[in-house]
Design a protein around this motif. Structure first.
Motif, PDB file in Angstrom:
ATOM      1  N   ASN A  31       0.823  -1.205   0.000  1.00 34.40           N
ATOM      2  CA  ASN A  31       0.000   0.000   0.000  1.00 34.40           C
ATOM      3  C   ASN A  31       0.864   1.264   0.000  1.00 34.40           C
ATOM      4  N   LYS A  56      -9.054   9.734  -6.495  1.00 33.74           N
ATOM      5  CA  LYS A  56      -9.954   8.675  -6.026  1.00 33.74           C
ATOM      6  C   LYS A  56      -9.176   7.425  -5.640  1.00 33.74           C
ATOM      7  N   GLN A  57      -8.177   7.067  -6.436  1.00 34.28           N
ATOM      8  CA  GLN A  57      -7.360   5.906  -6.094  1.00 34.28           C
ATOM      9  C   GLN A  57      -6.619   6.122  -4.778  1.00 34.28           C
ATOM     10  N   TYR A 114      -7.566   7.980  -2.334  1.00 28.90           N
ATOM     11  CA  TYR A 114      -8.549   7.929  -1.238  1.00 28.90           C
ATOM     12  C   TYR A 114      -8.815   6.490  -0.810  1.00 28.90           C
ATOM     13  N   TRP A 115      -9.032   5.607  -1.779  1.00 28.01           N
ATOM     14  CA  TRP A 115      -9.318   4.221  -1.424  1.00 28.01           C
ATOM     15  C   TRP A 115      -8.076   3.501  -0.915  1.00 28.01           C
ATOM     16  N   ILE A 160      -8.113   4.299   2.699  1.00 29.09           N
ATOM     17  CA  ILE A 160      -9.080   3.440   3.390  1.00 29.09           C
ATOM     18  C   ILE A 160      -8.484   2.055   3.633  1.00 29.09           C
ATOM     19  N   THR A 161      -7.804   1.514   2.623  1.00 28.54           N
ATOM     20  CA  THR A 161      -7.177   0.196   2.776  1.00 28.54           C
ATOM     21  C   THR A 161      -6.078   0.227   3.830  1.00 28.54           C
ATOM     22  N   LYS A 179     -15.327  -0.624   1.181  1.00 29.47           N
ATOM     23  CA  LYS A 179     -14.636  -1.034  -0.046  1.00 29.47           C
ATOM     24  C   LYS A 179     -15.459  -2.036  -0.842  1.00 29.47           C
ATOM     25  N   HIS A 221     -18.466  -0.286  -2.445  1.00 24.08           N
ATOM     26  CA  HIS A 221     -18.059   0.543  -3.589  1.00 24.08           C
ATOM     27  C   HIS A 221     -17.750  -0.318  -4.814  1.00 24.08           C
TER      28      HIS A 221
END
Length: 376
Positions: free
Chosen positions: A267, A314-315, A317-318, A321-322, A362, A365
Motif C-alpha cells: 500500500n 480517487k485511487q 482515497y481508497w 481506506i485500505t 470497499k 463501492h
C-alpha cells in the motif's frame, strides 16, 4: 426564289450546320421498336449516340469533374478526438446510472464475503454495546447492589449472539484456499518456448510442488493462511482435536500478521507511485494555466489531465481506506499473538468494528461499480 433551310432538314445542309445544330431529341431514347415487328431495329447514327460521361457544347466535349472520385483524407487528430468524446460519453452514461442501495446489498448478500462483512458489523456492534453497558453499569453513580433479571438475561443473550456470529463467519470462510490454489494451478501449464511457431508450440506441465515453490509469496501466504483457518474451524466443529485446532489457530494468526505487514508495504509503494503521478499531472496543469488559457479556450490536453488528476485522487482515497483497515487488523491480531492484556477488550472491539466498517465500504463501492457497468 431562294429557299430557306431548317435544322431538321439534312439534305442540302452543310457540314458546319450539322455540327452547329444538334438533334432536337434522342431517337434511341424516345422510341422503342416493337419486338413483334418484322422489321429489325435501325442502327442509330454515331452523331446521335454520344458518350454520356461527356457534355457536348458547340461540338466540343468537356470532362465532367463529378465522375472522378477523389480519395478521402482522414485527419488522425479528429479521429482521436472523436474516440475520446465517445469514451467520455460512455463514462458519463455509466456515471449517470442510478444504483439503489437495495440492489447493492442484495448482490452483496449473495456472496459469502458480503455476508461475512454484514455479520461482522452486527457482531462488533453487539460487542461495543456490551462494552459500554458493562463500563457504565460498574460506575459509582449507576452501580446497584442487585441487577434486574431481564438485564442479566439480555447481556447473556447478546454475548451468545456475538459468539455465534463469530462461529458463523468462520464457517462462511471455509474453502477460501480454492482462490489462491486456482491462481497457482493456472501457472502450471506454460508454453515451451516463445520462439517456436504456433504449429510446433507445445505445452509442458510442471510438477505441482515446483509450481507452488515458484508461486508469488502473497498468493502462497494466502493459501497457507486459508488452510490453517479451515483446520481451526474444523477443530471447533469437533472433527479434529482441540490441541491441533489451537496450534492451527495460532499459526493462522501469524499468517494474518505477515499478510497485514505485506499489505501495508504494498500500500505504501502504491501510494508513493500515485503521489508521483499526481505531482506530474499537477505540474502540467500549472504550466498550462500559466499560458493564459481560459475555461472556454483550454486545450484538449488540459481536460485529459483534469480527468486523470480526479482519477488519481480517487485511487489515493481508497488506498488510504485500505491502509486504515490494515492498521486496525494489525492492532487486533497483535493483541492475540503477543497476549497483550492492557485495554484488551476495548481495543479489540473498536479495532474490529472499524475494520468491519472500512472493509464494508470497499466491498460496497466495488459492487456498486459492477452494477453500474452491467449492460442495461
Amino acid at each position: 426564289m431562294s429557299s430557306m433551310s431548317f435544322p431538321s432538314e439534312h439534305h442540302g445542309s452543310s457540314s458546319h450546320e450539322q455540327t452547329f445544330y444538334s438533334p432536337p431529341f434522342d431517337a434511341s431514347a424516345s422510341f422503342q421498336m416493337n419486338p413483334l415487328s418484322a422489321h429489325p431495329p435501325r442502327t442509330p447514327r454515331s452523331s446521335i449516340v454520344a458518350n454520356k460521361s461527356a457534355v457536348h457544347v458547340y461540338g466540343q466535349a468537356f470532362h465532367d469533374p463529378a465522375d472522378d472520385t477523389e480519395p478521402l483524407v482522414v485527419d488522425k487528430e479528429d479521429v482521436r478526438e472523436t474516440e475520446e468524446d465517445e469514451e467520455e460519453e460512455d463514462k458519463s452514461k455509466v456515471e449517470g446510472v442510478r444504483v439503489r442501495k437495495e440492489e447493492v446489498w442484495r448482490d452483496l448478500f449473495l456472496t459469502s464475503n458480503g455476508r461475512d462483512k454484514a455479520f461482522k458489523l452486527i457482531q462488533y456492534s453487539i460487542r461495543l454495546y456490551l462494552l459500554f453497558h458493562t463500563s457504565i453499569s460498574t460506575t459509582r453513580l449507576l452501580r446497584r447492589p442487585t441487577r434486574p433479571q431481564w438485564e442479566a438475561e439480555l447481556v447473556k443473550r447478546l454475548s451468545s449472539t456475538a459468539s455465534g456470529l463469530s462461529f458463523t463467519r468462520k464457517l462462511l470462510l471455509l474453502f477460501n484456499w480454492l482462490g489462491p490454489l486456482t491462481t497457482i494451478t493456472a501457472q502450471q501449464s506454460v508454453p515451451y518456448s516463445t520462439e517456436v511457431s504456433v504449429e510446433k508450440s507445445k505445452k509442458t506441465t510442471r510438477p505441482f510442488l515446483h509450481t507452488v515453490l515458484y508461486a508469488p509469496p502473497p498468493v502462497l501466504l494466502e493459501l497457507v493462511h486459508s488452510v490453517a483457518d479451515d483446520v481451526a474451524t474444523l477443530s471447533l466443529l469437533g472433527l479434529l482435536g482441540k490441541k491441533l485446532g489451537d496450534r492451527a489457530g495460532r499459526f493462522s494468526d501469524w499468517c494474518w500478521l505477515l499478510a497485514t505487514l505485506v499489505g501495508l508495504v504494498e500500500n505504501g509503494v502504491e501510494r508513493q507511485m500515485i503521489g508521483n503521478l499526481q505531482q506530474q499531472v499537477e505540474s502540467r496543469l500549472y504550466a498550462e494555466s500559466m499560458t493564459g488559457a481560459t475555461a472556454k479556450s483550454r486545450p484538449k490536453d488540459t481536460q485529459i489531465d483534469e480527468r486523470e488528476l480526479s482519477r488519481l485522487r480517487k485511487q489515493d482515497y481508497w488506498l488510504q481506506i485500505t491502509r486504515a483497515k490494515y492498521i486496525m487488523d494489525l492492532i487486533f491480531v497483535s493483541y492475540d499473538l503477543f497476549r497483550i492484556q492492557r485495554f484488551r477488550e476495548p481495543a479489540k472491539t473498536l479495532a474490529g468494528l472499524a475494520a468491519a466498517i472500512l472493509s464494508s465500504m470497499k466491498l460496497y463501492h466495488g459492487q456498486r461499480n459492477i452494477i453500474r457497468k452491467k449492460p442495461m
